[in-house]
Design a protein around this motif. Structure first.
Motif, PDB file in Angstrom:
ATOM      1  N   PHE A 160       0.850  -1.190   0.000  1.00 48.98           N
ATOM      2  CA  PHE A 160       0.000   0.000   0.000  1.00 48.98           C
ATOM      3  C   PHE A 160       0.882   1.236   0.000  1.00 48.98           C
ATOM      4  N   GLU A 161       0.299   2.324  -0.476  1.00 49.77           N
ATOM      5  CA  GLU A 161       0.997   3.605  -0.524  1.00 49.77           C
ATOM      6  C   GLU A 161       0.210   4.616   0.291  1.00 49.77           C
ATOM      7  N   SER A 162       0.923   5.528   0.915  1.00 60.68           N
ATOM      8  CA  SER A 162       0.262   6.490   1.801  1.00 60.68           C
ATOM      9  C   SER A 162       1.036   7.796   1.837  1.00 60.68           C
ATOM     10  N   THR A 163       0.413   8.794   2.428  1.00 60.62           N
ATOM     11  CA  THR A 163       1.042  10.094   2.601  1.00 60.62           C
ATOM     12  C   THR A 163       1.008  10.474   4.067  1.00 60.62           C
ATOM     13  N   ALA A 164       2.153  10.882   4.579  1.00 58.26           N
ATOM     14  CA  ALA A 164       2.262  11.324   5.975  1.00 58.26           C
ATOM     15  C   ALA A 164       2.654  12.797   5.977  1.00 58.26           C
ATOM     16  N   THR A 165       2.178  13.533   6.947  1.00 62.25           N
ATOM     17  CA  THR A 165       2.524  14.951   7.047  1.00 62.25           C
ATOM     18  C   THR A 165       3.269  15.201   8.353  1.00 62.25           C
ATOM     19  N   THR A 166       4.201  16.143   8.324  1.00 60.21           N
ATOM     20  CA  THR A 166       4.966  16.470   9.513  1.00 60.21           C
ATOM     21  C   THR A 166       4.126  17.335  10.446  1.00 60.21           C
ATOM     22  N   PRO A 167       4.327  17.199  11.774  1.00 55.55           N
ATOM     23  CA  PRO A 167       3.539  17.999  12.719  1.00 55.55           C
ATOM     24  C   PRO A 167       3.824  19.493  12.605  1.00 55.55           C
ATOM     25  N   PHE A 168       5.042  19.844  12.191  1.00 53.95           N
ATOM     26  CA  PHE A 168       5.397  21.249  12.008  1.00 53.95           C
ATOM     27  C   PHE A 168       5.497  21.566  10.519  1.00 53.95           C
ATOM     28  N   PHE A 169       4.879  22.635  10.109  1.00 53.50           N
ATOM     29  CA  PHE A 169       4.877  23.143   8.735  1.00 53.50           C
ATOM     30  C   PHE A 169       4.053  22.287   7.770  1.00 53.50           C
ATOM     31  N   ASN A 170       3.604  21.097   8.207  1.00 52.26           N
ATOM     32  CA  ASN A 170       2.694  20.274   7.399  1.00 52.26           C
ATOM     33  C   ASN A 170       3.312  19.799   6.088  1.00 52.26           C
ATOM     34  N   PHE A 171       4.611  19.493   6.088  1.00 50.40           N
ATOM     35  CA  PHE A 171       5.240  18.954   4.890  1.00 50.40           C
ATOM     36  C   PHE A 171       4.702  17.548   4.610  1.00 50.40           C
ATOM     37  N   ALA A 172       4.476  17.240   3.337  1.00 48.67           N
ATOM     38  CA  ALA A 172       3.964  15.928   2.947  1.00 48.67           C
ATOM     39  C   ALA A 172       5.107  15.017   2.508  1.00 48.67           C
ATOM     40  N   ASP A 173       5.112  13.802   3.048  1.00 50.11           N
ATOM     41  CA  ASP A 173       6.060  12.775   2.651  1.00 50.11           C
ATOM     42  C   ASP A 173       5.262  11.553   2.202  1.00 50.11           C
ATOM     43  N   ASP A 174       5.786  10.830   1.216  1.00 48.79           N
ATOM     44  CA  ASP A 174       5.075   9.674   0.690  1.00 48.79           C
ATOM     45  C   ASP A 174       5.754   8.380   1.136  1.00 48.79           C
TER      46      ASP A 174
END
Length: 252
Positions: free
Chosen positions: A195-209
């Motif tokens: 599966f593939e997903s997207t996570a966001t950082t708690p600060f600045f809301n950067f998206a990582d896959d």
């Protein structure tokens, strides 16, 4: 301006500065701007806000103490002004806390990489997510031996997860852990055990896959992950920490 009002002014300035500092960090999460906008604003102006608050608070504090020699000023008013100035000073120092800590404790130096995986020889590949994903400036094509070497030197503990579970059970557990960590599942293939997903950082809301792949290993299963930042040459260790947290939660 009366001297007893300086403390009030300092406190108001401090509260506004704290609000601006917080807005730069969390504005993207509120949909106000792109993560990089808030990040660059914070990088350029965060410390400046702190310095301004500290200077104004110190001036108000010194003025408040010097005013004690004036018999015309009410002692209660003077006391309130000093308290407000002190609170403003503490808020200013709070804004500067990250910079102060960096002077006291040497920051950890991370390699300039943003693509971390448990399998540097055959990294899990993204299928659903592509280089055209929203806001992405980094490619999903793995960087090869150079990136692998930097990762192995900086994060030698990033390893595949080995489990005494069937591949089906391991897949469902991995999916559950990802959801628990707040990742947004954008594509899943139970038959292919990935599966593939997207996570966001708690600060600045950067998206990582993130892509997770489960495979058979001896009598159990093996779980491999790969986490990639959408923007930025380096990730300050965020992707490695994400994989480490996932591994810890999975094995609990």
């Amino acid at each position: 301006m009366q001297k007893d009002n300086l403390g009030k002014v300092a406190l108001v300035v401090a509260l506004v500065a704290v609000a601006i500092a917080a807005l730069m960090v969390f504005g993207s999460s509120m949909g106000l701007w792109e993560p990089i906008v808030g990040f660059m604003a914070s990088r350029n102006y965060h410390n400046l806000l702190g310095y301004v608050v500290v200077v104004i608070a110190l001036v108000a504090l010194v003025t408040g103490f010097s005013a004690k020699s004036s018999a015309k000023q009410d002692s209660g008013t003077k006391g309130k002004g000093v308290v407000k100035s002190t609170v403003a000073l503490l808020l200013g120092l709070g804004i500067l806390a990250p910079s102060i800590m960096a002077l006291v404790i040497e920051p950890v130096k991370y390699p300039p990489i943003h693509d971390i995986t448990t399998n540097t020889q055959t990294p899990p590949q993204f299928v659903f997510l592509t280089d055209s994903r929203m806001g992405a400036r980094n490619t999903l094509v793995y960087g090869g031996a150079d990136i692998a070497a930097q990762q192995l030197q900086a994060f030698p503990n990033i390893q595949p997860i080995m489990a005494d579970l069937t591949v089906e059970a391991a897949y469902q557990k991995a999916l559950s852990v990802a959801k628990t960590m707040g990742w947004t599942i954008v594509a899943q293939d139970p038959k292919a055990l990935r599966f593939e997903s997207t996570a966001t950082t708690p600060f600045f809301n950067f998206a990582d896959d993130v892509v997770v792949v489960v495979s058979t290993f001896e009598q159990g299963s093996r779980i491999d992950l790969r986490s990639v930042s959408r923007i930025g040459k380096g990730d300050a260790g965020v992707n490695a920490k994400r994989i480490q947290e996932f591994s810890q939660r999975f094995t609990e």
